[in-house]
Design a protein around this motif. Sequence first.
Motif, PDB file in Angstrom:
ATOM      1  N   GLU A   1      -1.795  -1.301  -1.142  1.00 43.04           N
ATOM      2  CA  GLU A   1      -1.073  -0.210  -0.461  1.00 43.04           C
ATOM      3  C   GLU A   1       0.201   0.158  -1.226  1.00 43.04           C
ATOM      4  O   GLU A   1       0.517   1.336  -1.384  1.00 43.04           O
ATOM      5  CB  GLU A   1      -0.722  -0.610   0.974  1.00 43.04           C
ATOM      6  CG  GLU A   1      -1.913  -0.719   1.891  1.00 43.04           C
ATOM      7  CD  GLU A   1      -2.597   0.613   2.154  1.00 43.04           C
ATOM      8  OE1 GLU A   1      -1.913   1.664   2.127  1.00 43.04           O
ATOM      9  OE2 GLU A   1      -3.807   0.604   2.381  1.00 43.04           O
ATOM     10  N   ARG A   2       0.920  -0.836  -1.687  1.00 47.85           N
ATOM     11  CA  ARG A   2       2.140  -0.592  -2.464  1.00 47.85           C
ATOM     12  C   ARG A   2       1.811   0.143  -3.764  1.00 47.85           C
ATOM     13  O   ARG A   2       2.507   1.092  -4.148  1.00 47.85           O
ATOM     14  CB  ARG A   2       2.817  -1.923  -2.778  1.00 47.85           C
ATOM     15  CG  ARG A   2       4.048  -1.781  -3.621  1.00 47.85           C
ATOM     16  CD  ARG A   2       4.581  -3.133  -4.003  1.00 47.85           C
ATOM     17  NE  ARG A   2       6.021  -3.141  -3.876  1.00 47.85           N
ATOM     18  CZ  ARG A   2       6.779  -4.172  -4.121  1.00 47.85           C
ATOM     19  NH1 ARG A   2       6.241  -5.319  -4.462  1.00 47.85           N
ATOM     20  NH2 ARG A   2       8.069  -4.093  -4.014  1.00 47.85           N
TER      21      ARG A   2
ATOM     22  N   VAL B   1      -0.813   2.076  -4.334  1.00 54.07           N
ATOM     23  CA  VAL B   1      -1.223   3.446  -3.996  1.00 54.07           C
ATOM     24  C   VAL B   1       0.004   4.328  -3.783  1.00 54.07           C
ATOM     25  O   VAL B   1       0.085   5.435  -4.319  1.00 54.07           O
ATOM     26  CB  VAL B   1      -2.119   3.462  -2.735  1.00 54.07           C
ATOM     27  CG1 VAL B   1      -2.299   4.882  -2.215  1.00 54.07           C
ATOM     28  CG2 VAL B   1      -3.468   2.845  -3.033  1.00 54.07           C
ATOM     29  N   LEU B   2       0.946   3.850  -3.023  1.00 51.56           N
ATOM     30  CA  LEU B   2       2.171   4.608  -2.744  1.00 51.56           C
ATOM     31  C   LEU B   2       2.901   4.975  -4.034  1.00 51.56           C
ATOM     32  O   LEU B   2       3.278   6.124  -4.260  1.00 51.56           O
ATOM     33  CB  LEU B   2       3.086   3.793  -1.827  1.00 51.56           C
ATOM     34  CG  LEU B   2       4.370   4.460  -1.385  1.00 51.56           C
ATOM     35  CD1 LEU B   2       4.069   5.640  -0.470  1.00 51.56           C
ATOM     36  CD2 LEU B   2       5.254   3.451  -0.681  1.00 51.56           C
ATOM     37  N   ASN B   3       3.070   3.995  -4.919  1.00 51.26           N
ATOM     38  CA  ASN B   3       3.795   4.235  -6.169  1.00 51.26           C
ATOM     39  C   ASN B   3       2.999   5.090  -7.155  1.00 51.26           C
ATOM     40  O   ASN B   3       3.579   5.922  -7.859  1.00 51.26           O
ATOM     41  CB  ASN B   3       4.184   2.898  -6.804  1.00 51.26           C
ATOM     42  CG  ASN B   3       5.257   2.196  -6.000  1.00 51.26           C
ATOM     43  OD1 ASN B   3       6.261   2.785  -5.635  1.00 51.26           O
ATOM     44  ND2 ASN B   3       5.031   0.932  -5.689  1.00 51.26           N
TER      45      ASN B   3
ATOM     46  N   ASP C   1       0.701   7.384  -6.313  1.00 53.26           N
ATOM     47  CA  ASP C   1       0.707   8.752  -5.770  1.00 53.26           C
ATOM     48  C   ASP C   1       1.968   9.504  -6.172  1.00 53.26           C
ATOM     49  O   ASP C   1       1.918  10.686  -6.500  1.00 53.26           O
ATOM     50  CB  ASP C   1       0.596   8.728  -4.241  1.00 53.26           C
ATOM     51  CG  ASP C   1      -0.832   8.530  -3.762  1.00 53.26           C
ATOM     52  OD1 ASP C   1      -1.769   8.715  -4.562  1.00 53.26           O
ATOM     53  OD2 ASP C   1      -1.004   8.191  -2.568  1.00 53.26           O
ATOM     54  N   ARG C   2       3.096   8.822  -6.156  1.00 51.14           N
ATOM     55  CA  ARG C   2       4.369   9.444  -6.558  1.00 51.14           C
ATOM     56  C   ARG C   2       4.343   9.904  -8.009  1.00 51.14           C
ATOM     57  O   ARG C   2       5.059  10.827  -8.382  1.00 51.14           O
ATOM     58  CB  ARG C   2       5.517   8.463  -6.366  1.00 51.14           C
ATOM     59  CG  ARG C   2       5.849   8.198  -4.929  1.00 51.14           C
ATOM     60  CD  ARG C   2       6.983   7.211  -4.820  1.00 51.14           C
ATOM     61  NE  ARG C   2       7.250   6.883  -3.430  1.00 51.14           N
ATOM     62  CZ  ARG C   2       7.806   5.773  -3.026  1.00 51.14           C
ATOM     63  NH1 ARG C   2       8.199   4.860  -3.901  1.00 51.14           N
ATOM     64  NH2 ARG C   2       7.996   5.549  -1.745  1.00 51.14           N
TER      65      ARG C   2
ATOM     66  N   THR D   1       3.293   0.095 -12.994  1.00 51.04           N
ATOM     67  CA  THR D   1       3.611   0.494 -11.627  1.00 51.04           C
ATOM     68  C   THR D   1       3.666  -0.732 -10.721  1.00 51.04           C
ATOM     69  O   THR D   1       2.847  -1.640 -10.852  1.00 51.04           O
ATOM     70  CB  THR D   1       2.549   1.489 -11.112  1.00 51.04           C
ATOM     71  OG1 THR D   1       2.533   2.619 -11.979  1.00 51.04           O
ATOM     72  CG2 THR D   1       2.847   1.938  -9.704  1.00 51.04           C
TER      73      THR D   1
END
Length: 166
Positions: free
Chosen positions: A15-16, A18-20, A22-23, A72
């Motif tokens: 999840e972490r 994916v978040l980073n 995506d940014r 990342t």
Amino acid sequence: MKQWFLLYCKRSEQERAVLNLDRQGVECYYPQVMINKVVRGKRVQVEEPLFPSYMFVYFDPEEISYTTVRSTRGVADFIRQGRMPRPIRPELLYGLMLNENTPEQQVKLSTLPFVKGEKLVLESGQFKGIEAIYQEPDGEKRSFMLINLLGKQVTVSLDNKEIAKK
């Protein structure tokens, strides 16, 4: 030109990642399945990654460097062939996407009728027709299979009803 690649993420940090990612403009995908699980004495359905710690990413290496993606937070490294990350065949991913969370993917809690080392053929789902070797059950009663995927043998977790003895 954009391509799909496979990343290995740090334990429980998909999840972490994916978040980073995506940014940074990197498209991410990791298939998930609904499974029955006993949590605090109650049977509940939870969504878990089909391939824990692995994630597919879609980006153009000429626009975003491999080093940027690999560095990342949450990402451990690319799955490689030699020194370079190996692109993944898009049809493999589209098959996973089409079959994600279908009734065929729902896990039934049952005893496993297979013996370690037994040769099997997968009967349904995204891996239909692929020969596999049964390894062992995991805690959620899924079967780990050793299959020839991405040009080498890897372990994946599958629903018991997708398997037939060879």
